[in-house]
Design an enzyme around this catalytic site. Structure first.
Site, PDB file in Angstrom:
ATOM      1  N   GLN A 258     -16.812   6.489 -46.265  1.00 40.30           N
ATOM      2  CA  GLN A 258     -16.359   5.130 -46.592  1.00 40.30           C
ATOM      3  C   GLN A 258     -15.534   5.141 -47.875  1.00 40.30           C
ATOM      4  O   GLN A 258     -14.476   4.514 -47.954  1.00 40.30           O
ATOM      5  CB  GLN A 258     -17.575   4.211 -46.745  1.00 40.30           C
ATOM      6  CG  GLN A 258     -17.252   2.739 -46.615  1.00 40.30           C
ATOM      7  CD  GLN A 258     -16.700   2.415 -45.238  1.00 40.30           C
ATOM      8  OE1 GLN A 258     -17.192   2.892 -44.234  1.00 40.30           O
ATOM      9  NE2 GLN A 258     -15.641   1.643 -45.198  1.00 40.30           N
ATOM     10  N   HIS A 261     -11.616   5.757 -48.094  1.00 43.83           N
ATOM     11  CA  HIS A 261     -10.627   4.813 -47.565  1.00 43.83           C
ATOM     12  C   HIS A 261      -9.789   4.184 -48.666  1.00 43.83           C
ATOM     13  O   HIS A 261      -8.576   4.021 -48.527  1.00 43.83           O
ATOM     14  CB  HIS A 261     -11.314   3.684 -46.788  1.00 43.83           C
ATOM     15  CG  HIS A 261     -11.515   3.991 -45.339  1.00 43.83           C
ATOM     16  ND1 HIS A 261     -10.476   4.215 -44.479  1.00 43.83           N
ATOM     17  CD2 HIS A 261     -12.647   4.093 -44.596  1.00 43.83           C
ATOM     18  CE1 HIS A 261     -10.955   4.439 -43.253  1.00 43.83           C
ATOM     19  NE2 HIS A 261     -12.270   4.391 -43.304  1.00 43.83           N
ATOM     20  N   GLU A 326     -20.926  -4.163 -43.326  1.00 48.90           N
ATOM     21  CA  GLU A 326     -20.021  -3.878 -42.208  1.00 48.90           C
ATOM     22  C   GLU A 326     -20.592  -2.744 -41.337  1.00 48.90           C
ATOM     23  O   GLU A 326     -20.649  -2.854 -40.128  1.00 48.90           O
ATOM     24  CB  GLU A 326     -18.668  -3.471 -42.801  1.00 48.90           C
ATOM     25  CG  GLU A 326     -17.598  -3.161 -41.796  1.00 48.90           C
ATOM     26  CD  GLU A 326     -16.344  -2.607 -42.459  1.00 48.90           C
ATOM     27  OE1 GLU A 326     -16.410  -2.236 -43.659  1.00 48.90           O
ATOM     28  OE2 GLU A 326     -15.308  -2.534 -41.791  1.00 48.90           O
ATOM     29  N   HIS A 327     -20.985  -1.645 -41.995  1.00 48.44           N
ATOM     30  CA  HIS A 327     -21.546  -0.482 -41.299  1.00 48.44           C
ATOM     31  C   HIS A 327     -22.946  -0.211 -41.827  1.00 48.44           C
ATOM     32  O   HIS A 327     -23.144  -0.200 -43.044  1.00 48.44           O
ATOM     33  CB  HIS A 327     -20.712   0.787 -41.553  1.00 48.44           C
ATOM     34  CG  HIS A 327     -19.261   0.643 -41.242  1.00 48.44           C
ATOM     35  ND1 HIS A 327     -18.297   0.501 -42.228  1.00 48.44           N
ATOM     36  CD2 HIS A 327     -18.588   0.624 -40.070  1.00 48.44           C
ATOM     37  CE1 HIS A 327     -17.107   0.406 -41.664  1.00 48.44           C
ATOM     38  NE2 HIS A 327     -17.242   0.475 -40.370  1.00 48.44           N
ATOM     39  N   ASP A 360     -15.792   5.029 -35.715  1.00 52.21           N
ATOM     40  CA  ASP A 360     -14.409   4.731 -36.106  1.00 52.21           C
ATOM     41  C   ASP A 360     -13.414   5.150 -35.035  1.00 52.21           C
ATOM     42  O   ASP A 360     -12.306   4.620 -34.982  1.00 52.21           O
ATOM     43  CB  ASP A 360     -14.051   5.476 -37.404  1.00 52.21           C
ATOM     44  CG  ASP A 360     -14.557   4.756 -38.631  1.00 52.21           C
ATOM     45  OD1 ASP A 360     -14.904   3.563 -38.512  1.00 52.21           O
ATOM     46  OD2 ASP A 360     -14.611   5.386 -39.708  1.00 52.21           O
ATOM     47  N   HIS A 419     -12.919 -46.838 -24.819  1.00 53.03           N
ATOM     48  CA  HIS A 419     -13.793 -45.856 -24.179  1.00 53.03           C
ATOM     49  C   HIS A 419     -14.725 -46.565 -23.189  1.00 53.03           C
ATOM     50  O   HIS A 419     -14.866 -46.148 -22.035  1.00 53.03           O
ATOM     51  CB  HIS A 419     -14.650 -45.121 -25.222  1.00 53.03           C
ATOM     52  CG  HIS A 419     -13.923 -44.079 -26.010  1.00 53.03           C
ATOM     53  ND1 HIS A 419     -12.905 -44.380 -26.878  1.00 53.03           N
ATOM     54  CD2 HIS A 419     -14.075 -42.722 -26.070  1.00 53.03           C
ATOM     55  CE1 HIS A 419     -12.459 -43.252 -27.438  1.00 53.03           C
ATOM     56  NE2 HIS A 419     -13.149 -42.240 -26.961  1.00 53.03           N
TER      57      HIS A 419
END
Lengths: 431, 431
Positions: A258, A261, A326-327, A360, A419
């Site tokens: 991670q 990145h 996220e992960h 991934d 209505h």
């Protein structure tokens, strides 16, 4: 990297600080993006050409606005065979996983004689943003394009910046494999605006997805409502929950996968063993020394990394939920027991032999996932992001006689007489 | 009201102008809203109290921040019995329709031995915005709250403005019926910000839904990403496709049932009969004279209304798709034949005996629908808006041996060596 001990005094405050550290860009790009979006909306292709000349240093009228599909096919044909097989395997598995996301229509008649249901249809056209430069990932292109294809979207238009006219051939190969219909050499906020409003020969799309920098993310946010978007994405993160039976080198590599990145990413280890925590920290240092992406990964790890030692891994799970990562890797013998306690996570990786990197690329589930605690309310990219649902109902005279009076009562109570009248006339009530 | 003939010269341009007339508020409220949101984020309850004092003219420390649940229960108990039965019927039917939206989890092992799946969970807390004043509709409260309840959301917090301290008792009754946990006397952009960030005793929520004015809509747009939101809502619209066999009075009432909501709403009739078009136009004029909401409806009809005469109703359908209307009535004997041609619509009302008003109250499908052509990419509010999906995967050593090499190849091609290493170490490859 900070190290926390869940039994130490001050842990609650320290952990809250970790949770609340959003790592979002503090740069105020909103004003720049608003100007770009307004320019593209007003001047169309002329604005896109000017912005590309200024920001990507090439003239679209010279380099060409679109990449020829033959160029994408050629890039695919030129792939090293092992890499082509890997991309094919990824595409096949991603397609298979997403096929199961296709929603079922409903259509039934209930006890009151009312026909009710919902019908799903794809959007007409989807626009995919693919970043240029370091983050030009063919895997991301597959993850965005394949769900749209599975949804049945008829037209896929991709925009990607080609700084100084240079284009990434791996991305073109993936565009061919994914069946992208149009590849446009437009990047940045102007690329998102061109997809939303159209520009020259680029016709507007209905949904825009795909990762990008802060300008791209802000343009998507500003154009949300003009088009559908996948989500507001922020810096990425991983949480690894691991006991001392894991090889510290494996866990260190998972954390660094991670961190490499981007300098804003976050890697957090929860473990129930202080000596194991030491071993992982040492392994991270060793691996950083030999990693080609070590410079970036070191900044990310030192600034945002964390190791949290907890009395038991079960006690880690409420803390993990607060991070809504996220992960989430659950590197234990019985990951299901921990997984049952998870409420908030984008994607979960079960067991010691499931490193996040598998997800991934080739496992099948989407790698476009909610970041920055958004897994509390958001989901990963899916086929549903490229479809929409139309509800429907049908009444005959008998069903209207049954439901009509309640409708008239509620409409009158809400002060909406037309209505009420639309129903009363059909019921031949005197109103 | 404009009248168009699909066979007349200039129709294409005139219809395009109708499609592109978005009727969105041109007031620039973004700056005001940004200031309010920043103030609530920074100062919490103190900001909310100040803003409420200024905008709603009451002091929350005096009038009380929350409405006592007993007050909601009392409002429900005090309802006129016919109205209580109507609300109960609406709630029961809305719940039954939305129960069918609950998504199924998946969990399977594929041919490669990879465990794959997705798990849906509700968000922890939802915030509902309920407008005050003229647009205080108990039906909207049910339409927002019941999907959240069906999703399994544990905590429902509602905010609603109480100008000068006054509150709508019909809304309180609906809050009781829907099982709202907390009712807060906070409105406007500050209400949305308080839900997103929390304020004093109001804890933050994960998703914010519900209709509101331009300030409320802009606050939701700005806070999208901090929380999930339902959608960006604009002015409402109805399209009625009707042949000459319909009573013109029915069709006129259907068109006016949209027009009476607000001066920005739009009502459009497509018909294949010029004389019928005349008859409906005349009926609209007659009904406007006797309608209690006639002043608003007349402005909306005159400014935004349209009657389009087409050679055949089948030819109307591509035009309807371009409008992607929120509401679409198909008032013909065989509505299914026309419905089969519809790609873009929020909700479709099938047949002559299905006025749109039935869907607003008691039919069951949600009346929170995409407006302003957003049915091209967006769906009505549903149980899914209050849930999120966690994907998961699990590999054993055999499955990793099968998928690992492709992952290593792709990670290396993308320049992400720690990704490659996290797999290679487990495969005992030498990298």
């Amino acid at each position: 990297m900070i190290r926390l001990d869940a039994t130490a005094p001050g842990f609650a405050d320290a952990f809250t600080a970790l949770v609340e550290d959003r790592r979002e860009s503090s740069t105020d790009v909103a004003r720049d993006v608003a100007a770009i979006v307004a320019d593209v909306r007003a001047r169309g292709a002329a604005a896109v050409r000017d912005l590309t000349l200024r920001l990507d240093r090439h003239d679209l009228d010279v380099t060409g606005w679109r990449v020829d599909p033959a160029e994408c096919a050629a890039a695919y044909a030129a792939l090293e065979p092992g890499l082509a097989r890997a991309l094919d395997l990824a595409a096949t598995r991603i397609r298979a996983y997403h096929e199961r996301q296709k929603p079922a229509d409903t259509d039934y008649v209930d006890a009151a004689g009312v026909r009710l249901g919902a019908r799903w249809r794809p959007v007409d056209a989807a626009g995919l943003y693919v970043p240029g430069g370091r983050a030009a990932y063919p895997s991301s292109l597959l993850m965005n394009a394949i769900p749209a294809k599975v949804a049945g979207v008829g037209r896929l238009a991709m925009v990607t910046p080609t700084p100084d006219g240079q284009i990434n051939h791996l991305v073109l190969a993936a565009a061919h494999l994914a069946g992208i219909d149009e590849v446009w050499r437009i990047g940045g906020a102007q690329g998102i605006a061109a997809l939303a409003y159209g520009a020259g020969d680029l016709a507007p799309v209905d949904v825009v997805t795909g990762p990008g920098n802060a300008w791209v993310a802000e343009a998507k946010r500003q154009l949300y409502g003009v088009v559908g978007i996948d989500m507001v994405a922020g810096p990425s993160e991983i949480v690894v929950v691991a006991d001392a039976l894991n090889d510290p080198e494996w866990t260190a590599a998972d954390l660094l996968s991670q961190a490499e990145h981007d300098v804003t990413t976050q890697s957090i280890l929860f473990t129930d063993d202080g000596a194991y925590a030491d071993a992982v920290a040492a392994a991270v240092e060793r691996q950083l020394d030999t990693l080609a992406t070590g410079a970036v990964a070191r900044i990310a790890w030192e600034a945002n990394g964390a190791i949290v030692v907890v009395p038991t891994l079960a006690e880690a799970m409420p803390l993990v939920d607060r991070l809504a990562p996220e992960h989430l890797q659950l590197a234990v013998d019985d990951p299901q027991a921990l997984f049952d306690r998870v409420r908030h996570a984008g994607s979960v990786f079960l067991g010691r032999h499931t490193p996040e990197a598998i997800g991934d690329y080739v496992a099948g589930p989407n790698h476009v996932l909610p970041t920055g605690r958004r897994a509390r309310f958001a989901s990963g990219l899916s086929v549903l992001d490229f479809m929409k649902r139309t509800s429907f109902l049908g009444l005959d005279e008998t069903a209207l006689a049954e439901l009509g009076p309640a409708t008239v009562a509620l409409a009158e109570a809400e002060g909406l007489p037309a209505h009420a009248r639309s129903v009363a006339l059909r019921l031949r009530l005197n109103r």
